[in-house]
Design an enzyme around this catalytic site. Sequence first.
Site, PDB file in Angstrom:
ATOM      1  N   HIS A  94       0.905  -1.171   0.127  1.00 24.31           N
ATOM      2  CA  HIS A  94      -0.114   0.166   0.150  1.00 24.31           C
ATOM      3  C   HIS A  94       0.674   1.323   0.077  1.00 24.31           C
ATOM      4  O   HIS A  94       0.733   2.142   0.550  1.00 24.31           O
ATOM      5  CB  HIS A  94      -1.169  -0.068   1.155  1.00 24.31           C
ATOM      6  CG  HIS A  94      -2.121  -1.003   1.147  1.00 24.31           C
ATOM      7  ND1 HIS A  94      -3.404  -0.787   0.090  1.00 24.31           N
ATOM      8  CD2 HIS A  94      -2.176  -2.380   1.423  1.00 24.31           C
ATOM      9  CE1 HIS A  94      -3.942  -1.907   0.200  1.00 24.31           C
ATOM     10  NE2 HIS A  94      -3.378  -2.740   0.914  1.00 24.31           N
ATOM     11  N   THR A  95       2.100   1.151  -0.584  1.00 19.19           N
ATOM     12  CA  THR A  95       2.677   2.334  -0.839  1.00 19.19           C
ATOM     13  C   THR A  95       2.791   2.750  -2.347  1.00 19.19           C
ATOM     14  O   THR A  95       3.098   4.013  -2.620  1.00 19.19           O
ATOM     15  CB  THR A  95       4.324   2.120  -0.501  1.00 19.19           C
ATOM     16  OG1 THR A  95       4.550   0.752  -1.124  1.00 19.19           O
ATOM     17  CG2 THR A  95       4.651   1.786   1.010  1.00 19.19           C
ATOM     18  N   SER A 119     -12.079 -19.609 -20.834  1.00 14.10           N
ATOM     19  CA  SER A 119     -10.994 -19.475 -19.748  1.00 14.10           C
ATOM     20  C   SER A 119     -11.097 -20.960 -19.227  1.00 14.10           C
ATOM     21  O   SER A 119     -12.190 -21.438 -18.742  1.00 14.10           O
ATOM     22  CB  SER A 119     -11.269 -18.593 -18.610  1.00 14.10           C
ATOM     23  OG  SER A 119     -10.634 -18.975 -17.597  1.00 14.10           O
ATOM     24  N   SER A 166      -6.419 -14.307  -5.156  1.00 15.12           N
ATOM     25  CA  SER A 166      -5.496 -14.682  -4.068  1.00 15.12           C
ATOM     26  C   SER A 166      -4.662 -13.731  -3.628  1.00 15.12           C
ATOM     27  O   SER A 166      -4.028 -13.961  -2.645  1.00 15.12           O
ATOM     28  CB  SER A 166      -4.899 -15.912  -4.467  1.00 15.12           C
ATOM     29  OG  SER A 166      -3.924 -15.771  -5.507  1.00 15.12           O
ATOM     30  N   LEU A 208      -2.304 -12.733  -5.569  1.00 16.80           N
ATOM     31  CA  LEU A 208      -0.996 -13.017  -6.608  1.00 16.80           C
ATOM     32  C   LEU A 208      -0.956 -12.232  -7.930  1.00 16.80           C
ATOM     33  O   LEU A 208      -0.227 -12.675  -8.975  1.00 16.80           O
ATOM     34  CB  LEU A 208      -0.636 -14.390  -6.638  1.00 16.80           C
ATOM     35  CG  LEU A 208      -0.358 -15.242  -5.282  1.00 16.80           C
ATOM     36  CD1 LEU A 208      -0.166 -16.622  -5.406  1.00 16.80           C
ATOM     37  CD2 LEU A 208       0.733 -14.345  -4.264  1.00 16.80           C
ATOM     38  N   SER A 232      -3.648 -12.392 -10.277  1.00 20.28           N
ATOM     39  CA  SER A 232      -4.037 -13.238 -11.553  1.00 20.28           C
ATOM     40  C   SER A 232      -4.564 -12.280 -12.569  1.00 20.28           C
ATOM     41  O   SER A 232      -4.433 -12.376 -13.782  1.00 20.28           O
ATOM     42  CB  SER A 232      -5.215 -14.078 -11.157  1.00 20.28           C
ATOM     43  OG  SER A 232      -6.361 -13.623 -10.207  1.00 20.28           O
ATOM     44  N   ASP A 237       1.492  -4.103  -9.455  1.00 17.55           N
ATOM     45  CA  ASP A 237       1.287  -5.563  -9.967  1.00 17.55           C
ATOM     46  C   ASP A 237       1.694  -5.754 -11.337  1.00 17.55           C
ATOM     47  O   ASP A 237       2.595  -6.439 -11.792  1.00 17.55           O
ATOM     48  CB  ASP A 237      -0.151  -5.760  -9.828  1.00 17.55           C
ATOM     49  CG  ASP A 237      -0.487  -5.800  -8.413  1.00 17.55           C
ATOM     50  OD1 ASP A 237       0.230  -5.743  -7.590  1.00 17.55           O
ATOM     51  OD2 ASP A 237      -1.657  -5.743  -8.128  1.00 17.55           O
TER      52      ASP A 237
END
Length: 387
Positions: free
Chosen positions: A34-35, A67, A125, A127, A129, A174
């Site tokens: 959260h930076t 998918s 999760s 990570l 996606s 991300d």
Amino acid sequence: MKELVLKKFAEVFGDAEGAKAYFAPGRVNMIGEHTDYNGGHVFPCALTIGTYGVARKRADKKLRFYSMNFEKLGVIESSLEDLKPYPEADWTNYPKGVMWAFEQKGMELPCGMDLLLNGNIPNGSGLSSSASVEVLTGFILRDFFGFDVTNQDLALIGQFAENKFNKVNCGIMDQFAIAMGKAGNAIFLDTATLEYEYAPIKLENAKIVIACSNKKRGLGDSKYNERRSECETALAELRQVVRIESLGELDEETFEKFASIIKSDVRRKRAKHAVYENQRTVRAVAALRANDVKLFGELMNASHVSLRDDYEVTGIELDTLVEEAWKVEGVIGSRMTGAGFGGCTVSIVKDEAIDTFIAQVGKAYEEKIGYAADFYVVEIGDGPVIL
Ligand code: GLA
């Protein structure tokens, strides 16, 4: 995996002639949470797990999506002529958002495509996606149509799509970590300037272990946007007394000197986290460079405490995973990773302690929470590739 996705593509779309296979990683953030929307530093790395995709150009403007992670949805059809930034509730908003973003930036897509995806990152999760799908889509569009964009541009386009099409005000971490990933390295990124350096992760006799809480969340339904606006308000208050553009410009001492100008206790805690976490990240990377993995681990632990107590984005699931991890001998550091409110933790665990770690933390988690967590011993991989 390449054979599997090509085979499935042929099954779903008739044949796989002219189709190409691609991969984009997921990411885990080691520290600096959260930076990224506060002008601070982050320290994420790309993983060897991620999203596999097969794509083929079409002769018309149609889009067909499939998918393997959502097989029940079957083939979802759309069209380049119908790319609207109105989020509906299915995964195709991510590739569609990126196509929309290319067009918004003046890169018109000459034709549609058939696209099949298969991710081996657990969905929702923490990570990334979704960022993985975004970068993968941009990477495919560049490969198909020869657009003059760098991997860093692909990250920015992915973030733009996420912000404007999917209406999640995420930072750049991300998409940057995924687009710019480098095996064996984490990326020390200054989100205020986008200057970055690779830092090798040398853990000697230890590994990165991810524990997935299996508590699902999406950034859209979390309090993510709320945290972001709390920080913005706190920044505006601080700017009455100190000349800064972002919370990332403050060190702890300066923050404490001016913190009383922030009117609410809650906002003061949020800003405190942003300031302290940024400084912790800078220190953690220095520790790692000095081969002081122990100190790096201690700073990871402190990061979790701050996210739990000041930023309040952990919750019982993540706290249980981390607090149980801290009890295991051979755990060098453990913290939540990503946005929080569910999702995953990241831990550095000595090789000989990994089995005990998984057994002990897994048991305690299931007893307390009522369902199981999943554990992954992960490797740091490269950015997107053509397979
Ligand atoms: C999510 C966002 C990132 C970042 C993290 C928290 O993953 O997409 O931009 O803000 O949360 O560090």
